[in-house]
Design a protein around this motif. Sequence first.
Motif, mmCIF file in Angstrom:
data_model
loop_
_atom_site.group_PDB
_atom_site.id
_atom_site.type_symbol
_atom_site.label_atom_id
_atom_site.label_comp_id
_atom_site.label_asym_id
_atom_site.label_seq_id
_atom_site.Cartn_x
_atom_site.Cartn_y
_atom_site.Cartn_z
ATOM 1 N N ARG A 358 -2.560 3.698 -15.137
ATOM 2 C CA ARG A 358 -3.684 2.772 -15.079
ATOM 3 C C ARG A 358 -5.001 3.522 -14.924
ATOM 4 N NH1 ARG A 358 -1.692 -2.034 -11.088
ATOM 5 N NH2 ARG A 358 0.474 -2.132 -11.767
ATOM 6 N N GLU A 359 -6.054 2.792 -15.169
ATOM 7 C CA GLU A 359 -7.400 3.352 -15.028
ATOM 8 C C GLU A 359 -7.993 2.871 -13.719
ATOM 9 O OE1 GLU A 359 -11.275 4.174 -17.869
ATOM 10 O OE2 GLU A 359 -9.890 2.551 -18.346
ATOM 11 N N LEU A 360 -8.497 3.828 -12.924
ATOM 12 C CA LEU A 360 -9.135 3.480 -11.656
ATOM 13 C C LEU A 360 -10.603 3.157 -11.888
ATOM 14 C CD1 LEU A 360 -7.775 6.045 -9.044
ATOM 15 C CD2 LEU A 360 -6.960 3.747 -9.540
ATOM 16 N N SER A 367 -6.638 -3.745 -5.075
ATOM 17 C CA SER A 367 -6.030 -4.312 -3.863
ATOM 18 C C SER A 367 -4.520 -4.449 -4.033
ATOM 19 C CB SER A 367 -6.668 -5.667 -3.536
ATOM 20 O OG SER A 367 -6.545 -6.551 -4.644
ATOM 21 N N ASP A 368 -4.058 -4.747 -5.261
ATOM 22 C CA ASP A 368 -2.618 -4.856 -5.509
ATOM 23 C C ASP A 368 -1.927 -3.511 -5.278
ATOM 24 O OD1 ASP A 368 -2.787 -7.505 -6.118
ATOM 25 O OD2 ASP A 368 -2.870 -7.214 -8.289
ATOM 26 N N MET A 369 -2.543 -2.451 -5.776
ATOM 27 C CA MET A 369 -1.988 -1.105 -5.552
ATOM 28 C C MET A 369 -1.918 -0.793 -4.071
ATOM 29 S SD MET A 369 -3.508 1.610 -8.268
ATOM 30 C CE MET A 369 -3.822 1.214 -9.975
ATOM 31 N N LEU A 370 -2.997 -1.094 -3.349
ATOM 32 C CA LEU A 370 -3.045 -0.778 -1.925
ATOM 33 C C LEU A 370 -1.959 -1.518 -1.161
ATOM 34 C CD1 LEU A 370 -6.921 -0.849 -1.365
ATOM 35 C CD2 LEU A 370 -5.443 1.160 -1.437
ATOM 36 N N ALA A 394 1.678 7.625 1.483
ATOM 37 C CA ALA A 394 1.942 7.067 0.152
ATOM 38 C C ALA A 394 1.053 7.783 -0.852
ATOM 39 C CB ALA A 394 1.659 5.568 0.137
ATOM 40 N N VAL A 395 1.612 8.050 -2.030
ATOM 41 C CA VAL A 395 0.890 8.798 -3.064
ATOM 42 C C VAL A 395 0.941 8.021 -4.371
ATOM 43 C CG1 VAL A 395 0.755 10.951 -4.376
ATOM 44 C CG2 VAL A 395 1.455 10.993 -1.968
ATOM 45 N N ILE A 396 -0.215 7.847 -4.974
ATOM 46 C CA ILE A 396 -0.314 7.263 -6.318
ATOM 47 C C ILE A 396 -0.594 8.399 -7.292
ATOM 48 C CG2 ILE A 396 -1.569 5.682 -7.830
ATOM 49 C CD1 ILE A 396 -2.338 4.063 -5.356
ATOM 50 N N VAL A 397 0.232 8.534 -8.324
ATOM 51 C CA VAL A 397 0.034 9.543 -9.364
ATOM 52 C C VAL A 397 -0.472 8.840 -10.615
ATOM 53 C CG1 VAL A 397 1.073 11.397 -10.703
ATOM 54 C CG2 VAL A 397 1.940 10.889 -8.412
ATOM 55 N N ILE A 398 -1.635 9.269 -11.107
ATOM 56 C CA ILE A 398 -2.234 8.644 -12.280
ATOM 57 C C ILE A 398 -2.539 9.703 -13.333
ATOM 58 C CG2 ILE A 398 -3.249 6.726 -10.971
ATOM 59 C CD1 ILE A 398 -5.934 8.212 -11.160
ATOM 60 N N GLN A 406 -11.641 10.005 -16.306
ATOM 61 C CA GLN A 406 -12.317 11.293 -16.364
ATOM 62 C C GLN A 406 -13.125 11.557 -15.097
ATOM 63 O OE1 GLN A 406 -12.932 8.663 -18.254
ATOM 64 N NE2 GLN A 406 -15.010 8.587 -19.065
ATOM 65 N N GLY A 407 -13.299 12.820 -14.806
ATOM 66 C CA GLY A 407 -14.130 13.208 -13.671
ATOM 67 C C GLY A 407 -13.417 13.233 -12.338
ATOM 68 N N LEU A 408 -12.107 12.950 -12.317
ATOM 69 C CA LEU A 408 -11.399 12.998 -11.042
ATOM 70 C C LEU A 408 -11.252 14.447 -10.586
ATOM 71 C CD1 LEU A 408 -8.588 10.331 -11.550
ATOM 72 C CD2 LEU A 408 -10.587 10.168 -10.069
#
Length: 458
Positions: A358-360, A367-370, A394-398, A406-408
């Motif tokens: 997904r795109e952040l 909020s759903d991810m959290l 907890a870890v989210i991998v994107i 971009q820019g992360l």
Amino acid sequence: MPRLTTITLYEHDEKRYRDIAGDKKAIQDALIKLNKQFKKDFKKLDRSEDNSDTEDTIDESKGVVEVYANKIKARHYVGFAAVDNVFLQILPKVFKPKKEQTQETQEDTWEPILAFIRMLDMAYGLKIKDHDLAYLQGRNLRPNLYEVFIYLFAKSLWSEVQRGYHREYVEVHREEKFLRGKLLMSRQIRKLPHQLNTFSVEVHELIEDNLLNRIFYASVREALRRTTWGLNRKLLGELMLAFDGITPIHLRTEHFERVHFTRLNERFRRPFELAKLLFMPASGKGRSREVSGFFVDMNKLFERFIERVLVRNLPPEYKLFYQESYPFLKNQNGSSQKPDYVVRKGNTPVVVLDAKYRELKERIPSSDMLRQLYVYSRIWGYKTSHENDSKPPAVIVIPSSSTYNQGLPDKPLEFEFFDERKLFIVAYNMDYVKTGAIFKADKNFRRSLNNIIGKLNT
């Protein structure tokens, strides 16, 4: 013969018929046929339970593409299909170039195609050699996913055939002038007097005309019928001569299902898997496939891709458990909530992870991810102790690239819930997948993992 119409899209992109070189009615008919076949029994490598990466709810009745009166729109499936005189390829949005490109005018389309193949190779173990992909890119060929897979199939099969044909013992019933093998009494006693000069026998012969070679011969014929690359036609022509004398068959699903690999034929597994991917019928009815190709849900592909990345990059004292491989992850404590991966040290869960294609927005998870990741951490925190919550992070991998997320930063983004539970966001740089330098993406990813795991001991 009508000219082949080639359509290249990226996920969720749309294209108007006026921008496609081909007959509008023929394109619509072909894509509607594709959607009908897709809903019925078309080859899908995987289905994902997490398809919320769209503005609207995913509706399987729409098929691969949404067909409108004035345009078509891709959905969340990536892959290719050849139907009638229309070839459709849908590429991952994470590899989408900065400017709109068309297959006819931009050779840069090669990079997304090869990056997608590298992801498939890693996720599903296709054993594709990167130097073969580089060779194709340097040949100034029109980028086409179907043609690439035909080349990979023909090249791998030709390499093995040059080492020697596959032969195996096959049971043969025949009439012989001399008794050998097993005498078939049930047939022998029914013979007329003038037929008694021969014996009905059953023998086992080591021959080339076996099921595996028949599948290869039929696949080569089908590939030769569909390919337009001169490079492929030359390779396939050599294979046609090599398999001269093999009994032609009409490919059916059960043909592929009856093949079993042993140490004697293991070297042919790679071309077999590619033939299966390209030419195995979607059903066992034995009729010709009007639609050829395959599609994969990008959510599931990214999840499996990251699973292989984690296996390579976790420190040796930690062990990864993937929900698809370990049933205990599926209904933890009677709950339907399950993370994609759990990292354990011994018997203790120390990190829960979820792959999100997904795109952040503004580098902040939704909020759903959290809520989802918080629940995962709570469930697996109490798995360690029913009295004390160990609060595993907890870890989210994107995915990230020059045009997507971009820019992360290379370092993980860190957040904290109200109860001091940690949440991290780690980006995997997919630009390195485009260039083939996956080791560089792994290096940055490994550093982020070590950063997170190091905080557990502080």
